[in-house]
Design an enzyme around this catalytic site. Sequence first.
Site, PDB file in Angstrom:
ATOM      1  N   CYS A  83      -1.245   1.468  -7.866  1.00  0.00           N
ATOM      2  CA  CYS A  83      -1.125   1.064  -6.625  1.00  0.00           C
ATOM      3  C   CYS A  83       0.464   0.736  -6.432  1.00  0.00           C
ATOM      4  O   CYS A  83       0.662   0.242  -5.392  1.00  0.00           O
ATOM      5  CB  CYS A  83      -1.746  -0.456  -6.533  1.00  0.00           C
ATOM      6  N   HIS A 333      -5.499  -0.907   2.714  1.00  0.00           N
ATOM      7  CA  HIS A 333      -4.855  -0.590   1.280  1.00  0.00           C
ATOM      8  C   HIS A 333      -5.336   0.907   1.059  1.00  0.00           C
ATOM      9  O   HIS A 333      -6.042   1.085   0.240  1.00  0.00           O
ATOM     10  CB  HIS A 333      -5.519  -1.220   0.258  1.00  0.00           C
TER      11      HIS A 333
END
Length: 383
Positions: A83, A333
């Site tokens: 991430c 996201h």
Amino acid sequence: MRKVAVVGAGMTPFAEHFALGIKDLLPMAFAECAASVDKGLRTADLQAAWFGAMGTTDGPPSGVLGDALNLPDLPTTHIENSCATGNDAVRNALFAIASGAVDVALVIGADKLRETAQKDLLGEWGSLTRDQAWDYQLGLFGPAAFALHVSRYLYESPATREHLAMVAVKNHRHGARNPKARLRFEISLEQALQAPIVTDPLGVYDCVPQSDGAAALVLAAEDVVDRYTDRPVWVRGVGLGLDSVTHQYQRDMTSFPATARAARAAYAMAGLSPADIDVAEVHDFFTGIELMSYEDLGFADRFEAHKLVEAGVTTLGGALPVNPSGGLKSKGHPPGATGVAQCVELFEQLRGSAVNQVDGARIGLAHNLGGPTAVSAVTILGV
């Protein structure tokens, strides 16, 4: 090293783009980015690209970018760092420009998760982030791994589930006003607390919606920045921090050492301190991560992060607004795009054009954490 500035920024809405593939999303983000360059941008000006993505089902990511933008001659490097991918792509492009290797570079991030083929890829990628001898055998999928940290933090600190819910309420309130956010609605504290549990202590409103989307930046060296804008946003500092992948080797579950290491490096490079930050985009994959990261980023003393949300410090109008975009929690996201999109938000904040504008913002910080907690990247921008 040469100074490096962001001279253009743009992104797609983060959503479930069922009708669009990654080759559709990339040109959308790039077009908005190019249009934001005050004095114009020719694609021929781009000398290299860094493309952050978990992966694609349409071919090698670097080739996908060349195809999508019709730039087959543009040298492209694929970045994948969990991430932290987006801000790590910024970091790599920065060093290339600062070293003198190139003058102008494209940083772009994208992921397409909400379709059958990519969902399979997401599941495969997720399994690769877990230690096969320990985490995998215990069933520690992403939310469960982070829940271990948050549970221990709530046990050792004065923070409670109510403070997690306050983070969710704040970010939904910010995101409700962001036309590019996926979850554009407000929630109450009661809704957040009464939502179904995903993995204790994290409920539905403590968790991020996986999404599709793309975001892009154009970076330029100080030598040529005047060709593109008279209002550059400078990359003041970057940092990348690591930690053990395996939870069994992490000595303290109430902190993320990767974030602390990345932040120290970025502050040192920028010659700044946490007190200098006016606005921040902090990784809130789960609400507890945002809360705990206040301490790792130096915004709060150990076990005192809850005081910031109680006092409204991190909401719009507070002394240090965090996630005025809505954060991952409301905005969405797509992992490869998230860190780049954080910098898009900060670019607009520092130029005074953000949807949820922070008055007088001059220094902004972007932060990602992933792996699940083994890697963090921090970028500091300023005017």
